[in-house]
Design an enzyme around this catalytic site. Structure first.
Site, PDB file in Angstrom:
ATOM      1  CD  GLU A 125      -2.863   1.229   2.330  1.00  0.00           C
ATOM      2  OE1 GLU A 125      -2.784   0.389   3.232  1.00  0.00           O
ATOM      3  OE2 GLU A 125      -3.711   2.118   2.321  1.00  0.00           O
ATOM      4  N   GLY A 265       3.711   2.859  10.617  1.00  0.00           N
ATOM      5  CA  GLY A 265       3.438   2.058  11.813  1.00  0.00           C
ATOM      6  C   GLY A 265       3.242   0.578  11.554  1.00  0.00           C
ATOM      7  CB  ALA A 266       1.218  -1.686  11.653  1.00  0.00           C
ATOM      8  CG  MET A 267       0.470  -3.130   5.026  1.00  0.00           C
ATOM      9  SD  MET A 267      -0.547  -1.708   4.477  1.00  0.00           S
ATOM     10  CE  MET A 267      -1.794  -2.579   3.533  1.00  0.00           C
ATOM     11  CD  GLU A 268      -4.551  -1.854   5.905  1.00  0.00           C
ATOM     12  OE1 GLU A 268      -3.572  -1.376   6.504  1.00  0.00           O
ATOM     13  OE2 GLU A 268      -5.265  -1.202   5.125  1.00  0.00           O
ATOM     14  CG  ASN A 269       0.271  -6.736   4.314  1.00  0.00           C
ATOM     15  OD1 ASN A 269       0.183  -5.893   3.442  1.00  0.00           O
ATOM     16  ND2 ASN A 269       1.238  -6.730   5.227  1.00  0.00           N
ATOM     17  CG  HIS A 301      -5.685   1.082  12.786  1.00  0.00           C
ATOM     18  ND1 HIS A 301      -6.464   2.219  12.717  1.00  0.00           N
ATOM     19  CD2 HIS A 301      -5.166   0.916  11.539  1.00  0.00           C
ATOM     20  CE1 HIS A 301      -6.414   2.707  11.486  1.00  0.00           C
ATOM     21  NE2 HIS A 301      -5.630   1.935  10.748  1.00  0.00           N
ATOM     22  CD  GLU A 302      -2.428  -1.586  10.849  1.00  0.00           C
ATOM     23  OE1 GLU A 302      -3.003  -1.805   9.781  1.00  0.00           O
ATOM     24  OE2 GLU A 302      -2.007  -0.459  11.179  1.00  0.00           O
ATOM     25  CD  GLU A 324      -6.132   3.591   6.719  1.00  0.00           C
ATOM     26  OE1 GLU A 324      -6.266   3.443   7.953  1.00  0.00           O
ATOM     27  OE2 GLU A 324      -5.522   2.755   6.013  1.00  0.00           O
TER      28      GLU A 324
HETATM   29  N1  B3K Z   1      -2.891   1.140   5.659  1.00  0.00           N
HETATM   30  C1  B3K Z   1      -1.584   1.314   6.237  1.00  0.00           C
HETATM   31  C2  B3K Z   1      -0.928   2.585   5.843  1.00  0.00           C
HETATM   32  C3  B3K Z   1      -0.227   2.492   4.552  1.00  0.00           C
HETATM   33  C4  B3K Z   1       0.504   3.779   4.264  1.00  0.00           C
HETATM   34  C5  B3K Z   1       0.952   3.807   2.848  1.00  0.00           C
HETATM   35  N2  B3K Z   1       1.658   5.025   2.519  1.00  0.00           N
HETATM   36  C6  B3K Z   1      -1.624   1.248   7.712  1.00  0.00           C
HETATM   37  C7  B3K Z   1      -2.894   1.624   8.338  1.00  0.00           C
HETATM   38  O1  B3K Z   1      -3.429   2.685   8.172  1.00  0.00           O
HETATM   39  O2  B3K Z   1      -3.424   0.810   9.010  1.00  0.00           O
HETATM   40 ZN    ZN Z   2      -5.306   2.033   8.798  1.00  0.00          ZN
END
Ligand code: B3K
Ligand code: ZN
Length: 870
Positions: A125, A265-269, A301-302, A324
């Site tokens: 993302e 911070g983190a990513m929700e894959n 959040h994730e 978001e």
């Molecule tokens: N969705 C990701 C953020 C990605 C940022 C890309 N530039 C984390 C979050 O909002 O949970």
């Molecule tokens: Zn998010």
């Protein structure tokens, strides 16, 4: 990528669906840090115009071959440029096979597939998937993925991707493989791959329908014990989402991986969240209460994204707030549930005011749903996230709890499996409530923080109070005229004896309105925007004595806190003005009201420590900047020093007593109650230290030497560093020696160094660039030293000679060569320049122009140009 010609923006109004549906994607990775080979097979069906070419995105990758239905294409069958692969003639249904390579170890942008600490990670993302293989890299192309990962077994014993593990095994030459399948259709930005050596902590969660879900957290070898709190937070999040939103987890397993090099911070894959290790790892000794709290909220959040973001995703990146804003709202509600709603609300509003209000008031202001961008990475902003969450909160306030839940249920039922828009989201709440929310949509379209002005007229004989409400939103870039929006205005009255009555919510939808409150008890005081129901700036000229009354009796803790903030704000503005004009300020009678009210708050045994700690915090500099014009930011910082000293001098007895009373002998526990006591204790110490007394410094030194947890240790260190150069230096050296082998704590050390005031300190900070532990490619470390400098060192950052700005800009330019996304984010701090005095304005403009002259990346160019108002 460098830009020579003016880049063209992407526009919401140009949205058109992709011409093909991609039913399934089979990806094959042959991992090698220098040259990874990726093979992709996609089942395509035309859904758009007959004869339309197939256009795929691709960046910084090398194409090997393209085949359609097994037949290799000739070079003349397709066009290839720096960002696209275009195949002119394709059938209506076909299988496309692409082979390409990428170079993970040279990937300093940390977007796409990259190497960190000898392991492979991905970040896709928003537009990172195109750095892995050629693909329509947009959120509305949903497919199921089957991923085969092959790698050297000794170096990369763990091979992970999204979904469920289907198969694994050994291969010749010391290699092995794993096959993962994700049955849920998803956009490519949710793709993830991880390979390397990890320690794992495992647990499980039984869902509401009785399914047993294994949960695994993967961390660097040796770090397993530091993931317990994240695991605990995850299980609580899963349970909460079932109760609060009826959302159950869907895949057969859930995994989280920690990584040291990460852009945010983190990513929700899907099924495989990847976390910046700073937001995952914690133990008493090395993490602060704030770290624990943040881990809890980001893990939640994730996880919550699994429904708000993954199951229902965004049609295009303009709809980013759909996932978001809603997900931030959900994590805030979760934290409120876990830690207490009132205090959580205060913290969330503080963060909104610190980051989003300045954005909304400056040259980078944009609507919660923007209409154009150069780089979408630049739009992961406080406006999209935090203001986006406020809109959902307002929606809930306007509809009430029941209808809000009915609307969200309807959203999950009807739009599951789709890539949706804000309109579709709002329509679900209209359908559930029968209300017309078209005016509410304006919140997504109009930028700027509305100002809500309040005037009151009392009629004692008729026992009425007439309240006039007026809303106004000032022009923002590209939006000169604004229209009234729909907002919930909450209010109550407080009688002289402290009784709170006439609590109500008035939906305001016109520019002006009046409300007449009846049966008013004589001498009652109005409290407005309780709970900060509307994310606006309230303009209500109340006397200091009335504010003190609210501080003493409001039952809504947010408003009680806010009354204190309003008092402090007025005092700070007066003091800043006096400092700027070189005059000694007159003794302001409001100071007495303020410090008396703070003292009473501290004395009140019924008020809990968490609230007391927050009440001791004064408004941030960024907030004052917005309330004044042509400000010398150093005068603001000095005014803050003055007010903190005034609190200490007037509440010394209470501060000392609370410092002692809130000591604890029990073992460290990150829970909200214990954290609140520590927060209060350390706030007391920090205020007392402003008096410069030797015994207070000795107390701080004692706390630093004996602390059994990082919160107490670092608070004491900070207090020493702020108030005594020699003691601060000595303690700082001890701290570094103690923790030099721990990256996360060393980050904290860098952040502390960067916050030191004084000319001499600036030279020291600058010299840290050559420190053996400084890593100019690691976002956490750069943010600690460089970001920390801008955020928490006003006296050096805003130095009159411009040295702070120049130093900072040099770092942005340096970072831009490696990681434009992170560089652009750093540059954003200059967005406040127009609020500053003309001398600083000139200095910052010069720096922004210097950035542009250096031919920066698209990311940095967009921020610099917008900041200048170009
Ligand atoms: N969705 C990701 C953020 C990605 C940022 C890309 N530039 C984390 C979050 O909002 O949970
Ligand atoms: Zn998010």
């Amino acid at each position: 990528m460098r830009t020579d010609t003016a880049p063209t923006p992407t526009r919401l109004s140009d949205y058109a669906p992709f011409d093909f549906n991609i039913e399934t994607v089979a990806l094959d990775f042959n991992l090698d840090p220098a040259k990874t080979r990726v093979t992709s097979q996609m089942k395509m069906t035309r859904t758009g115009a007959a004869g339309a070419p197939l256009v795929l995105d691709g960046e910084d990758i090398d194409l090997i071959s393209v085949a359609i239905d097994g037949t290799a294409l000739n070079r003349s069958d397709y066009r290839l440029n720096q960002t696209q692969l275009i195949i002119k003639n394709v059938p209506d249904t076909f299988t496309l096979m692409i082979e390409n390579t990428c170079a993970p170890k040279d990937n300093t942008q940390l977007m796409g597939l990259y190497v960190s600490g000898g392991r492979f990670f991905t970040q896709c993302e928003a537009e990172g998937f195109r750095r892995i293989t050629y693909f329509p890299d947009r959120p509305d192309v949903l497919s199921t993925y089957r991923v085969t990962v092959t790698a050297d077994k000794a170096a990369y014993p763990t091979l992970l991707s999204n979904g469920n593990l289907m198969e694994e095994g050994d291969l010749d030459g010391g290699r092995h493989f794993a096959v993962w399948e994700d049955p849920f259709r998803k956009p490519c930005y949710l793709f993830a791959l991880v390979a390397g050596e990890f320690d794992t902590i495992s647990d499980s969660f039984t869902t509401m329908s009785g399914r047993d879900i294994p949960l695994d957290i993967y961390v660097d070898p040796g770090d397993a014990s530091r993931a317990d709190y994240a695991m605990d937070s995850l299980k609580r999040s899963m349970a909460w989402d079932e109760k609060a939103f009826g959302r159950e987890y869907d895949l057969d397993r859930f995994m989280i991986v920690a990584v040291r090099d990460f852009n945010f911070g983190a990513m929700e894959n899907k099924g495989l969240n990847i976390f910046n290790s700073a937001l995952l790892l914690a133990d008493a000794k090395r993490a602060t209460d704030m770290n624990f709290q943040r881990i809890e909220s980001v893990v939640a959040h994730e996880y919550f994204h699994n429904w708000t973001g993954n199951r229902i995703t965004c049609r295009d990146w303009f709809q980013l707030c759909l996932k978001e804003g809603f997900t931030v709202f959900r994590d805030q509600e979760f934290s409120a549930h876990e830690r207490g709603a009132a205090l959580q609300r205060i913290k969330d509003v503080k963060a909104l005011r610190a980051r989003q209000f300045p954005e909304d008031a400056g040259p980078l202001a944009h609507p919660v749903r923007p209409t154009q961008y150069l780089k979408i990475d630049n739009f992961y902003t406080a406006t999209i996230y935090e203001k986006g969450a406020e809109l959902i909160r307002m929606l809930k306030a306007l509809l009430g709890e029941k209808l809000f839940r009915k609307g969200s249920d309807h959203y999950f039922e009807t739009l599951d499996g789709t890539a949706a828009t804000i309109e579709q989201f709002i329509e679900c709440f209209e359908a559930a409530s029968g209300r017309d929310l078209s005016q509410f949509m304006l919140w997504y379209e109009q930028a700027g923080t509305p100002v809500l002005s309040i005037r009151t007229k009392r009629d004692d004989s008729a026992q009425t109070l007439t309240v006039s409400l007026e809303q106004k939103t000032y022009p923002t870039p590209g939006q000169s005229r604004k229209v009234p929006m729909m907002m919930p205005v909450t209010m109550a009255l407080i009688a002289p004896d402290g009784e709170v009555y006439a609590e109500q919510m008035i939906p305001l939808s016109t520019a002006k309105d009046t409300v007449t409150l009846r049966d008013i008890k004589p001498g009652s005081i109005l409290s407005v925007n309780r709970g900060f129901a509307a994310p606006v700036t309230v303009n209500f000229d109340q006397t200091a004595s009335r504010r003190a009354h609210i501080m003493a009796y409001e039952t809504d803790l947010f408003s009680r806190w806010e009354a204190g903030q309003a008092l402090a704000r007025d005092l700070l503005i007066a003091q800043t003005t006096a400092i700027q004009s070189g005059k000694m300020p007159a003794v302001d009678p409001a100071l007495r009201y303020y410090t008396d009210a703070i003292r009473k708050t501290l004395q009140d045994k019924t008020i809990d420590p968490g609230f007391k700690a927050l009440a001791l915090g004064i408004p941030m500099g960024s907030e004052l900047l917005l309330a004044m014009d042509n400000v010398d930011p150093i005068a603001i910082a000095e005014a803050g020093d003055w007010l903190r000293r005034a609190i200490a001098d007037n509440c010394q007895i209470e501060l000392s007593r609370l410092y002692t009373e809130n000591q604890s002998d029990s073992e460290y526990d990150p829970c909200a109650q214990h954290a609140a006591r520590r927060a209060l204790k350390n706030a007391c110490l920090s205020l007392l230290a402003t008096q410069g007394r030797h015994d207070t410094k000795a107390t701080a030194k004692g706390q630093f030497d004996t602390a059994d947890n990082m919160t107490d240790e670092i608070s004491a260190l900070m207090t020493l560093m702020r108030n005594d150069d020699a003691m601060g230096d000595a303690a700082s050296d001890v701290f570094y020696e103690r923790w030099k082998d721990d990256d996360l704590v060393v980050d904290k050390w860098f952040a502390l160094q960067s916050s030191r005031a004084g000319k001499q300190s600036f030279a020291q900070i600058a010299s840290l660039l050559d420190h053996a532990a400084y890593q100019s490619h690691n976002p956490n470390r750069v943010r600690a030293l460089v970001g920390g400098f801008a955020m928490s060192n006003p006296k050096n950052f805003h130095a009159y000679d411009g040295s702070g700005y120049a130093f900072y800009t040099d770092r942005v330019i340096e970072m831009d060569g490696k990681n434009p996304g992170v560089a652009a984010r750093l540059l954003g701090v200059f967005e406040i320049w127009k609020r500053l005095d003309s001398h600083r304005q000139t200095l910052i403009k010069h720096q922004l122009n210097r950035v542009i002259a250096g031919k920066p990346s698209k990311n940095v160019l967009e921020i610099a140009q917008k900041a200048l108002g170009a």
